[in-house]
Design an enzyme around this catalytic site. Sequence first.
Site, PDB file in Angstrom:
ATOM      1  N   GLU A 328      39.063  40.862  33.518  1.00 32.60           N
ATOM      2  CA  GLU A 328      37.744  40.865  32.884  1.00 32.60           C
ATOM      3  C   GLU A 328      36.961  42.175  33.038  1.00 32.60           C
ATOM      4  O   GLU A 328      35.792  42.174  33.391  1.00 32.60           O
ATOM      5  CB  GLU A 328      36.901  39.708  33.453  1.00 32.60           C
ATOM      6  CG  GLU A 328      37.538  38.361  33.221  1.00 32.60           C
ATOM      7  CD  GLU A 328      36.804  37.215  33.888  1.00 32.60           C
ATOM      8  OE1 GLU A 328      36.670  36.163  33.245  1.00 32.60           O
ATOM      9  OE2 GLU A 328      36.356  37.345  35.042  1.00 32.60           O
TER      10      GLU A 328
HETATM   11  C1  TNX Z   1      37.542  33.520  35.515  1.00 35.77           C
HETATM   12  S1  TNX Z   1      40.338  34.074  35.453  1.00 35.77           S
HETATM   13  C2  TNX Z   1      37.680  34.402  36.564  1.00 35.77           C
HETATM   14  C3  TNX Z   1      36.876  34.234  37.763  1.00 35.77           C
HETATM   15  C4  TNX Z   1      35.915  33.096  37.645  1.00 35.77           C
HETATM   16  C5  TNX Z   1      36.581  31.932  36.966  1.00 35.77           C
HETATM   17  C6  TNX Z   1      35.725  30.714  36.874  1.00 35.77           C
HETATM   18  C7  TNX Z   1      39.900  35.236  36.380  1.00 35.77           C
HETATM   19  C8  TNX Z   1      40.956  36.090  36.848  1.00 35.77           C
HETATM   20  N1  TNX Z   1      38.609  35.397  36.636  1.00 35.77           N
HETATM   21  O1  TNX Z   1      36.187  35.425  38.045  1.00 35.77           O
HETATM   22  O2  TNX Z   1      35.504  32.733  38.911  1.00 35.77           O
HETATM   23  O3  TNX Z   1      36.969  32.316  35.668  1.00 35.77           O
HETATM   24  O4  TNX Z   1      36.421  29.640  36.334  1.00 35.77           O
END
Ligand code: TNX
Length: 528
Positions: A328
């Site tokens: 992200e």
């Molecule tokens: C996505 S999937 C995230 C996390 C969040 C989560 C909450 C991923 C690698 N990152 O930072 O905590 O969703 O569901």
Amino acid sequence: MRVLTRCAGLVAALALLLSCQPAQSDEPRALPAINVIPLPLSTTVGTGPGYLLTADTAIRTAPGTAPLADRLAEQLRRSTGLPLPVGPATGGIELRLDPAVEGEEGYRLAADEQGVVITANTEQGLYRGTQTLRQLLPPHIDAGAVVQVRWAVPPVTVTDRPRYPYRGALLDVARHFFTVAEVKAFVDRLALYKFNHLHLHLSDDQGWRITVPGHPELTGIGAATEVGGTPGGFYTDADYREIVRYAQERFLTVVPEIDLPGHTNAALTAHPELDCSGGPPPVPYTGTEVGFSALCPTDERSYAFTNDVITHLAALTPGPYLHIGGDEVKRLEPQQYEQFVRRVAAQVVAAGKIPVGWHETAPAAGAGQAGAGQAGPGQVGLLQYWRADQTATVPVQAAVGRGAKVLMSPAGRTYLDMKYQNGYRLGLRWAGYVDVLDTYGWDPDTFLPGLPPGSVLGVEPALWTETLSTVAELDLMLLPRLPALAEVGWSAQADRHWPEFRVRLAGQALRWEAAGFAFERRPSIPWR
Ligand code: TNX
């Protein structure tokens, strides 16, 4: 073998039905004779009376099995109150090493009127076998104090080994901090269901959770908070080593994650010089938005910082993996991002570890010159797939073609922070609602199309903690979904059947009640 396993399932289901007479309120209720999760490879139920633990039972050791025997005795003494002496001479329960038993985690367990013999070719295999023994005993075996019941093991022969070598679980200690004792409680749940990796998400926007020499601000400033504004916390070296030791004792490998280059607001509050976004200086963040922070990719000081963190964490961690995050990141250009990941992955390889990354790091993933699954310089060796759908398949396929391996954590199947249903008090819902059947009814090998056999190293549920701050809340999300995912990772795909699984899962409730674990009574499971 499969036929026998199915028969064992039927026997278990039948036994459960037969034991459905009204329970007397303060008397322990009966469990089905064979109720093991994850389902073993093969189970043959014998005809005799089985083995009864008594004051005469001893745990017999063979060369190399004494420490394990001591730990088993300690665990069984708590609820049985039996003396259970440990030594090479006498018997009842016997732990044997035998190179003929297949698989690093494989074991055989044979129980009859004479006793219980667990055989494996490694200590790890023996340990997995002891967890099966624990599940073959009445559920009160997990009680914290002495209970008066017949400590009977049914007559049975089990031959077992896992489908996947990597069965992990992620605990997010960044969004809410969990103490060493709380992490140990999490490890206890994992050990019971034969997980073998503990992934600790040690840093995120809301908190930095581990000391790094030369960077006192990381824990001084970066660790002070958590989601919601309550005080955070961090692990000292001694704390972290204690978690590693406790996990290792249960044959779980700790995989530490420092999320880079995004999810770094807490690090940037400690090191504002590493922020080149041009915005106001970073301040502690206690909300739950993602994607707004990044280490400056064009400042050499960023790489000096990551190297300090990585070399320290690698030195503290005996396991082969170090997770560098990579998810992200919205602020970097793709090329900048890939170069950043390659440099940091090279630091991990130089520190002697295999870099793991979220699937976004796929362009920088491969095997290098070191062989499959072993990352070469500047390459991520293991990709953790988190998308709920298949939209990131192509870059992962390409990375697998270059020798990378895949760890499956698709959010709609394995994210244990997702709500069970609309209106559920805890959790998030960006990946949809995740009920028990969602976690059980899928195949990690075929979730992503076009991966050659053997590319998937394993499965990892993730417990993100934006909405969770106590062990009881963790338990409500873990139970009953964690054992479902344990079975996805351990048991042969062709042997897994939801109608039979849900009956076995129902039987686990007595164990959780005895152990004092909170759990969610999902309506799809026939609880009694
Ligand atoms: C996505 S999937 C995230 C996390 C969040 C989560 C909450 C991923 C690698 N990152 O930072 O905590 O969703 O569901």
